[in-house]
Design a protein around this motif. Sequence first.
Motif, PDB file in Angstrom:
ATOM      1  N   GLY A 573       6.906  -3.863 -21.004  1.00  0.00           N
ATOM      2  CA  GLY A 573       7.213  -2.659 -20.252  1.00  0.00           C
ATOM      3  C   GLY A 573       6.204  -2.440 -19.139  1.00  0.00           C
ATOM      4  N   ALA A 574       4.937  -2.739 -19.438  1.00  0.00           N
ATOM      5  CA  ALA A 574       3.891  -2.611 -18.424  1.00  0.00           C
ATOM      6  C   ALA A 574       4.124  -3.586 -17.273  1.00  0.00           C
ATOM      7  N   GLU A 575       4.667  -4.747 -17.601  1.00  0.00           N
ATOM      8  CA  GLU A 575       4.942  -5.735 -16.559  1.00  0.00           C
ATOM      9  C   GLU A 575       5.901  -5.172 -15.503  1.00  0.00           C
ATOM     10  N   LYS A 576       6.843  -4.361 -15.981  1.00  0.00           N
ATOM     11  CA  LYS A 576       7.809  -3.780 -15.043  1.00  0.00           C
ATOM     12  C   LYS A 576       7.102  -2.871 -14.031  1.00  0.00           C
ATOM     13  N   GLN A 577       6.061  -2.172 -14.503  1.00  0.00           N
ATOM     14  CA  GLN A 577       5.362  -1.245 -13.628  1.00  0.00           C
ATOM     15  C   GLN A 577       4.311  -1.956 -12.768  1.00  0.00           C
ATOM     16  N   PHE A 578       3.773  -3.037 -13.275  1.00  0.00           N
ATOM     17  CA  PHE A 578       2.687  -3.724 -12.573  1.00  0.00           C
ATOM     18  C   PHE A 578       3.018  -5.203 -12.386  1.00  0.00           C
ATOM     19  N   ASP A 579       4.084  -5.478 -11.670  1.00  0.00           N
ATOM     20  CA  ASP A 579       4.454  -6.855 -11.369  1.00  0.00           C
ATOM     21  C   ASP A 579       3.389  -7.497 -10.495  1.00  0.00           C
ATOM     22  N   LEU A 580       3.008  -8.699 -10.816  1.00  0.00           N
ATOM     23  CA  LEU A 580       2.033  -9.445 -10.029  1.00  0.00           C
ATOM     24  C   LEU A 580       2.786 -10.311  -9.036  1.00  0.00           C
ATOM     25  N   GLN A 581       2.307 -10.339  -7.807  1.00  0.00           N
ATOM     26  CA  GLN A 581       2.973 -11.108  -6.760  1.00  0.00           C
ATOM     27  C   GLN A 581       1.922 -11.833  -5.935  1.00  0.00           C
ATOM     28  N   TRP A 582       2.219 -13.086  -5.569  1.00  0.00           N
ATOM     29  CA  TRP A 582       1.305 -13.883  -4.737  1.00  0.00           C
ATOM     30  C   TRP A 582       1.813 -13.888  -3.298  1.00  0.00           C
ATOM     31  N   THR A 605      -1.642   1.121   0.950  1.00  0.00           N
ATOM     32  CA  THR A 605      -0.426   0.511   0.372  1.00  0.00           C
ATOM     33  C   THR A 605      -0.177   0.921  -1.069  1.00  0.00           C
ATOM     34  N   GLY A 606      -1.225   1.329  -1.803  1.00  0.00           N
ATOM     35  CA  GLY A 606      -1.081   1.638  -3.225  1.00  0.00           C
ATOM     36  C   GLY A 606      -1.177   0.412  -4.108  1.00  0.00           C
ATOM     37  N   ALA A 607      -1.216  -0.805  -3.502  1.00  0.00           N
ATOM     38  CA  ALA A 607      -1.342  -2.049  -4.277  1.00  0.00           C
ATOM     39  C   ALA A 607      -2.804  -2.373  -4.521  1.00  0.00           C
ATOM     40  N   SER A 608      -3.064  -3.166  -5.530  1.00  0.00           N
ATOM     41  CA  SER A 608      -4.433  -3.578  -5.843  1.00  0.00           C
ATOM     42  C   SER A 608      -4.532  -5.101  -5.768  1.00  0.00           C
ATOM     43  N   VAL A 609      -5.611  -5.587  -5.130  1.00  0.00           N
ATOM     44  CA  VAL A 609      -5.856  -7.034  -5.057  1.00  0.00           C
ATOM     45  C   VAL A 609      -6.607  -7.452  -6.323  1.00  0.00           C
ATOM     46  N   VAL A 610      -5.998  -8.342  -7.124  1.00  0.00           N
ATOM     47  CA  VAL A 610      -6.613  -8.738  -8.403  1.00  0.00           C
ATOM     48  C   VAL A 610      -7.113 -10.176  -8.392  1.00  0.00           C
ATOM     49  N   GLY A 611      -6.816 -10.898  -7.301  1.00  0.00           N
ATOM     50  CA  GLY A 611      -7.290 -12.279  -7.252  1.00  0.00           C
ATOM     51  C   GLY A 611      -6.966 -12.910  -5.911  1.00  0.00           C
ATOM     52  N   VAL A 612      -7.797 -13.888  -5.527  1.00  0.00           N
ATOM     53  CA  VAL A 612      -7.558 -14.654  -4.301  1.00  0.00           C
ATOM     54  C   VAL A 612      -7.879 -16.115  -4.594  1.00  0.00           C
ATOM     55  N   ILE A 613      -6.927 -17.006  -4.275  1.00  0.00           N
ATOM     56  CA  ILE A 613      -7.177 -18.444  -4.413  1.00  0.00           C
ATOM     57  C   ILE A 613      -7.514 -18.998  -3.038  1.00  0.00           C
ATOM     58  N   ILE A 637      -0.996  -6.427  -7.521  1.00  0.00           N
ATOM     59  CA  ILE A 637      -0.154  -5.765  -8.508  1.00  0.00           C
ATOM     60  C   ILE A 637       0.156  -4.367  -8.009  1.00  0.00           C
ATOM     61  N   GLY A 638       1.270  -3.837  -8.504  1.00  0.00           N
ATOM     62  CA  GLY A 638       1.682  -2.506  -8.107  1.00  0.00           C
ATOM     63  C   GLY A 638       3.186  -2.389  -8.208  1.00  0.00           C
ATOM     64  N   SER A 639       3.708  -1.248  -7.865  1.00  0.00           N
ATOM     65  CA  SER A 639       5.155  -1.066  -7.882  1.00  0.00           C
ATOM     66  C   SER A 639       5.783  -1.907  -6.771  1.00  0.00           C
ATOM     67  N   GLU A 640       7.094  -1.961  -6.801  1.00  0.00           N
ATOM     68  CA  GLU A 640       7.785  -2.766  -5.789  1.00  0.00           C
ATOM     69  C   GLU A 640       7.495  -2.249  -4.387  1.00  0.00           C
ATOM     70  N   GLU A 644       5.638  -4.227  -1.335  1.00  0.00           N
ATOM     71  CA  GLU A 644       6.327  -4.392  -0.046  1.00  0.00           C
ATOM     72  C   GLU A 644       5.458  -3.879   1.110  1.00  0.00           C
ATOM     73  N   SER A 645       4.718  -2.799   0.874  1.00  0.00           N
ATOM     74  CA  SER A 645       3.835  -2.239   1.908  1.00  0.00           C
ATOM     75  C   SER A 645       2.725  -3.215   2.255  1.00  0.00           C
ATOM     76  N   PHE A 646       2.144  -3.854   1.225  1.00  0.00           N
ATOM     77  CA  PHE A 646       1.083  -4.828   1.480  1.00  0.00           C
ATOM     78  C   PHE A 646       1.635  -6.043   2.224  1.00  0.00           C
ATOM     79  N   ALA A 647       2.845  -6.483   1.839  1.00  0.00           N
ATOM     80  CA  ALA A 647       3.456  -7.637   2.502  1.00  0.00           C
ATOM     81  C   ALA A 647       3.663  -7.361   3.988  1.00  0.00           C
ATOM     82  N   LYS A 648       4.094  -6.146   4.322  1.00  0.00           N
ATOM     83  CA  LYS A 648       4.276  -5.791   5.734  1.00  0.00           C
ATOM     84  C   LYS A 648       2.932  -5.772   6.459  1.00  0.00           C
ATOM     85  N   MET A 649       1.903  -5.232   5.773  1.00  0.00           N
ATOM     86  CA  MET A 649       0.571  -5.165   6.376  1.00  0.00           C
ATOM     87  C   MET A 649       0.039  -6.571   6.662  1.00  0.00           C
TER      88      MET A 649
END
Length: 654
Positions: A573-582, A605-613, A637-640, A644-649
Amino acid sequence: MGIATDIIILVVVAFFCGLLLQRLGQPLILGYIAAGVILGPHTDGVTVSNVHQIELLAEIGIALLLFALGLEFSLKDLKPVKKIALIGTPIQIALTIGLGSGIGHFMGWDWKSSLWLGALISLSSTMVILKTLMNQGWLGTLSSKVMIGMLIVQDLAVIPMMVILPQLNNPALGLPALGLAALKAAGFIAGMILLGSRLLPGIMAHIAKLGSRELFLLGITAIGLGVGYLTYLVGLSFAFGAFVAGMVLNESDYGHQALSDIIPLRDLFGLLFFTSVGMLLDPAFIMEHLGSLALLVLVVGIGKGLIFAFIARLFRYSNVIPLALGLGLFQVGEFSFVLAQVGVSTNSIDKDVYSFVMSAAILTMVLTPLVSGQTARLYALKKRRFRHEALESSNIPVGGLRGHVIIAGGGRVGFQIAQVLKRLGLQFVIVELDHRRVEQAKEAGMTVVYGDVSQEIVLDAAGIKDASQLIVTIPGIVEARATIIQAQRLNNKIEIIARTSSSEYFDLLKNLGVSVVILPEFEASLEITHQSLLRLQVPSSEVQRYTDTVRQELYADWFSNNDDYRILSHLRGAEKQFDLQWILLSPESPIVDKSIGEIGVRKKTGASVVGVIREERLNANPDADFVFRPNDWVAIIGSESNRESFAKMASPVN
């Protein structure tokens, strides 16, 4: 309907007889023989009207039996015990033929019948021994390897016997006839190796490319029976040609597929063969000569057992092995039925000899599990501390295993699990009954035990009492249930994760105390659905919500009654709220060469950066001073809407 009616009756009666014998712990072939006796001409009641035509069809069964034997034969199987198998077995056969000839002479038979008796009793039963070893948990021991190696050579010895023994019908021809038959056989084998090994695999490769399973089955059947008929035309055994064809195909890339496809057809025609064997048995004759028959069984059993024990000692095998061979291989085998049929069809032996030998064979088969089961008990009288032979294993630490995982089954699923555990440095042991998979695990450097995981001694060898977890990857519910019950009896604290082929078995596994049940086909369907919906532009949060709902509906009972499943549900259920996206940063991205704090990622954006490769190195949880560079892979991670806001940025400005 004629012969069609006869076949229908045979199959139905054989099914019920086989079912009964299976429940009694006996080989199915004894049930088929019993069906033949019931429907044969020597008993009252329903009788097969076209016995001769059934016998003709049974010849196809003989050919398919030997064709499958050729497909299964591999010199690799003999490698661990090659000396006793390749040298000791011919000695054993010669000594047993001498024993049989002496018995025949004592019973007043002529020299030819006595020689046939010796040849028939020289063979042991591969089917019975394999079933017995599996039931007793002895597969994987050194004595079982010796037995199987000798049985393979015995089965191969049927071929020259089928060629040579019928030639004794005309002693006047003497050695020239035998020499001619040997030359024909040698020439045929040479031709098959030189031409067939190139031609047949090419034909099979062409058929396989057509993509038709039915045509592939028809092709391998046509090759086996067609080559057999070719040998018949040149004056050799029909079954001999089928065996050579199987042996040649075994070396091709399609040998394993050919064997798996031909087995059902072999078993069906094998049923007709073994029922035809039973039709030749006369119960009245057996009752009339019961005393002589009992004496024959006793003398053959003791004499043959002593010969096997002697061969084992001759090749410097000691401890329990001579006793195991003597008590395990004393019986008369199923290929004796094949050879006896050849003897009857060529008028080499009469019906009385046939009835004596086949009745003795059936009785020795029935006695095998009982007699072989006394091996450990009898040897314990000599060695008080003896419990069981060591099973075949590999890479087990000297100090043993503790807190490890036992993987029941080393197939595709089990092997993949083992690879992950190995990478994580966790201790585990695979238990597998298929020797090819055992070799695969050995080559990968994995800890493995060869044997039937449902047997106590096999689980002991895997360290069940010190294990923390059992993963059952066996799809069959019967084998899985037996394994789980045995494991819990030996270690009632072990955690069990099981695979099942159907949701119908959930309640059964739950009642057995299984912690987690996985339905692989269901999980695969969800993942396929997941990927399909994503590519149909369905929002990932909706996809995740749907798949989680479906999964929870299936595992409803576990979710409601099992803490682990409830926790897993909350995590998903938490995954639904905090989907991780690269997200990959292009060199033109406006946030390149700027820090996380400078950009204000979280605030804007409301998103959080949790890692960088970066350059194949993961920078986990970067702080506000971390500066983005071109070609960084950024995990957020963050809501959809946040993502999307971070992707636009991060997208280049057009």
